[in-house]
Design an enzyme around this catalytic site. Structure first.
Site, PDB file in Angstrom:
ATOM      1  N   GLU A 191       0.833  -1.202   0.000  1.00 28.73           N
ATOM      2  CA  GLU A 191       0.000   0.000   0.000  1.00 28.73           C
ATOM      3  C   GLU A 191       0.870   1.255   0.000  1.00 28.73           C
ATOM      4  O   GLU A 191       1.942   1.292   0.601  1.00 28.73           O
ATOM      5  CB  GLU A 191      -0.955  -0.004   1.197  1.00 28.73           C
ATOM      6  CG  GLU A 191      -2.039  -1.064   1.051  1.00 28.73           C
ATOM      7  CD  GLU A 191      -3.077  -1.040   2.151  1.00 28.73           C
ATOM      8  OE1 GLU A 191      -4.260  -1.289   1.841  1.00 28.73           O
ATOM      9  OE2 GLU A 191      -2.712  -0.791   3.315  1.00 28.73           O
ATOM     10  N   CYS A 219      -0.951   6.421   9.952  1.00 29.07           N
ATOM     11  CA  CYS A 219       0.238   5.761  10.492  1.00 29.07           C
ATOM     12  C   CYS A 219      -0.136   4.495  11.258  1.00 29.07           C
ATOM     13  O   CYS A 219      -0.977   4.515  12.150  1.00 29.07           O
ATOM     14  CB  CYS A 219       0.966   6.736  11.417  1.00 29.07           C
ATOM     15  SG  CYS A 219       2.417   6.048  12.237  1.00 29.07           S
TER      16      CYS A 219
END
Length: 442
Positions: A88, A425
């Site tokens: 990703e 994150c």
């Protein structure tokens, strides 16, 4: 061919009986022009292009096979490599504030934008528009709320432009022609950040990170790492030299456990695509040999160390890699890096409610970083399924930041981007089974 250096291409062309300048033409096509097919490299003869194709050569960029769009404009891409493996990559228009205070040109731009956005936010609030623009900023909290409740920089700037009847160029063009601006300006953005993966999965096993649940499958090649950038730049029609692009090697994987390919990708991105290393940041969980090798590089990104705890006891629990290299060893190695003028090392600190977010932890962080050219990015933990942590309270975050600032450490709170689509994150997990993730929000 994407991922081959100038030396590699020269050798290839020589083997085909071609002169060295042909290698330069291919290099320019692959990296400066970012072609998708060798047929687009029209400086090569039709015969040579046919010879390369017959020999099995092609560009070989990663393919974007799935896109998820966040309400804050962030996009998460599932990238498929030539062997079918996927990683990703994340696109963040206007970034996430991660460069603030690190001494780079990008940091200066962020500081300037911060001031402009504060004015815009005030204008938007005064016009009563703030309820329609929830997203983005996490440096101000509403008591009792887990998410930010004020407009994002870009949303506020665009709304303020509309309110005043002016365009991007009217307010921020400084009299320059539109031709001097890149593609981002057309949407009202000043810059964008691309978050890049370096491995398929991750072996470090940080307990608060969704990527850790994947385990490790393989390293990415230099071409696969740099190719993520090229694929995203092509998707958005980015013009290097006009558009401001920052890169963060903070996606799936530990870059320093794939050190050679990571550094080769940096060279391709600098010499080929044209993004300066001063606009790149690499994050490591603390791979000591990698830090030591990194210190010797002449061309290198900025460094961010994922600290995430104030002592070895807590860090071992949430980052088992600490058992191999403790905090003291990592700080000693970081301290030996010859920093450039105005360069600061970033220490990332994911705040986990009740684990590492209390005043005693802040005091220990101050002791650890005393005397270092350091700044701290606080990251409010981004939730994920199957991970038994909780977010810290807004009050604890505010106190933690205040204590570090008062102790002399520049401390910022990173804006969460794409949390609703598992793009923030610690949330990258190769989502492939949820059809609603093709588009979320507007």
């Amino acid at each position: 061919m994407f991922g081959m250096s100038m030396e590699d291409l020269t050798e290839l062309m020589g083997g085909l009986g071609q002169k060295p300048y042909r290698a330069r033409q291919v290099f320019e096509g692959l990296y400066k022009q970012r072609v998708s097919s060798l047929d687009e490299v029209t400086t090569l003869s039709v015969a040579l292009r046919g010879e390369l194709a017959a020999a099995g050569w092609g560009v070989g960029l990663p393919e974007i096979v799935q896109t998820a769009t966040s309400v804050d404009g962030t996009e998460r891409y599932l990238m498929r490599m030539g062997d079918g493996e996927t990683v990703e990559t994340v696109w963040m228009p206007d970034g996430d504030g991660g460069e603030r205070g690190d001494g780079s040109e990008a940091a200066v731009e962020e500081a300037s934008e911060e001031e402009t956005a504060e004015e815009a936010v005030a204008g938007v609030k005064a016009a009563g528009l703030s309820t329609a623009l929830r997203s983005g900023r996490d440096d101000k909290f509403v008591e009792g709320a887990g998410e930010t409740q004020i407009p994002s920089h870009s949303a506020a700037l665009r709304a303020n432009d509309k309110q005043k009847g002016g365009s991007f160029w009217d307010r921020r063009g400084n009299g320059r022609a539109r031709s001097n601006f890149g593609t981002l300006a057309e949407s009202g953005f000043r810059r964008a950040t691309i978050c890049i993966s370096s491995q398929v999965g991750c072996a470090v096993n940080c307990q608060f990170c969704l990527t850790a649940k994947l385990g490790i499958k393989r390293n990415l090649t230099a071409g696969e790492i740099a190719g993520q950038v090229a694929a995203v730049l092509n998707r958005h029609g980015i013009q290097i030299g006009k558009d401001r692009i920052n890169l963060v090697f903070m996606g799936m994987g530990e870059p320093f456990l794939n050190y050679d390919s990571f550094m080769k990708s940096v060279k391709l991105l600098v010499e080929g695509i044209g993004i300066p290393e001063s606009r790149m940041t690499v994050s490591t969980s603390g791979i000591l040999p990698g830090i030591e090798a990194f210190a010797k590089e002449t061309v290198r990104p900025k460094l961010a160390l994922s600290l995430n705890a104030s002592n070895d006891v807590v860090r071992e629990r949430i980052m088992p890699i600490t058992r191999k290299w403790n905090i003291a060893a990592l700080l000693e190695a970081v301290g030996k890096i010859p920093l450039r003028t105005r360069e600061w090392v970033t220490f990332e600190y994911v705040l986990l409610g009740g684990v590492n977010d209390q005043p005693e932890h802040a005091r220990e962080v101050l002791d650890l970083l005393a005397g270092m050219r350091a700044k701290v990015n606080l990251i409010v933990w981004n939730p994920g399924p199957g991970i038994d942590y909780v977010q810290p309270s807004p009050g604890d975050v505010a106190v933690f930041q205040k204590m570090l600032i008062e102790g002399g450490i520049a401390t910022y709170i990173r804006r969460p981007r794409g949390r609703d689509i598992y793009a923030a994150c610690g949330q990258l997990k190769r989502t492939v089974s949820e059809p609603e993730l093709v588009t979320i929000g507007v």
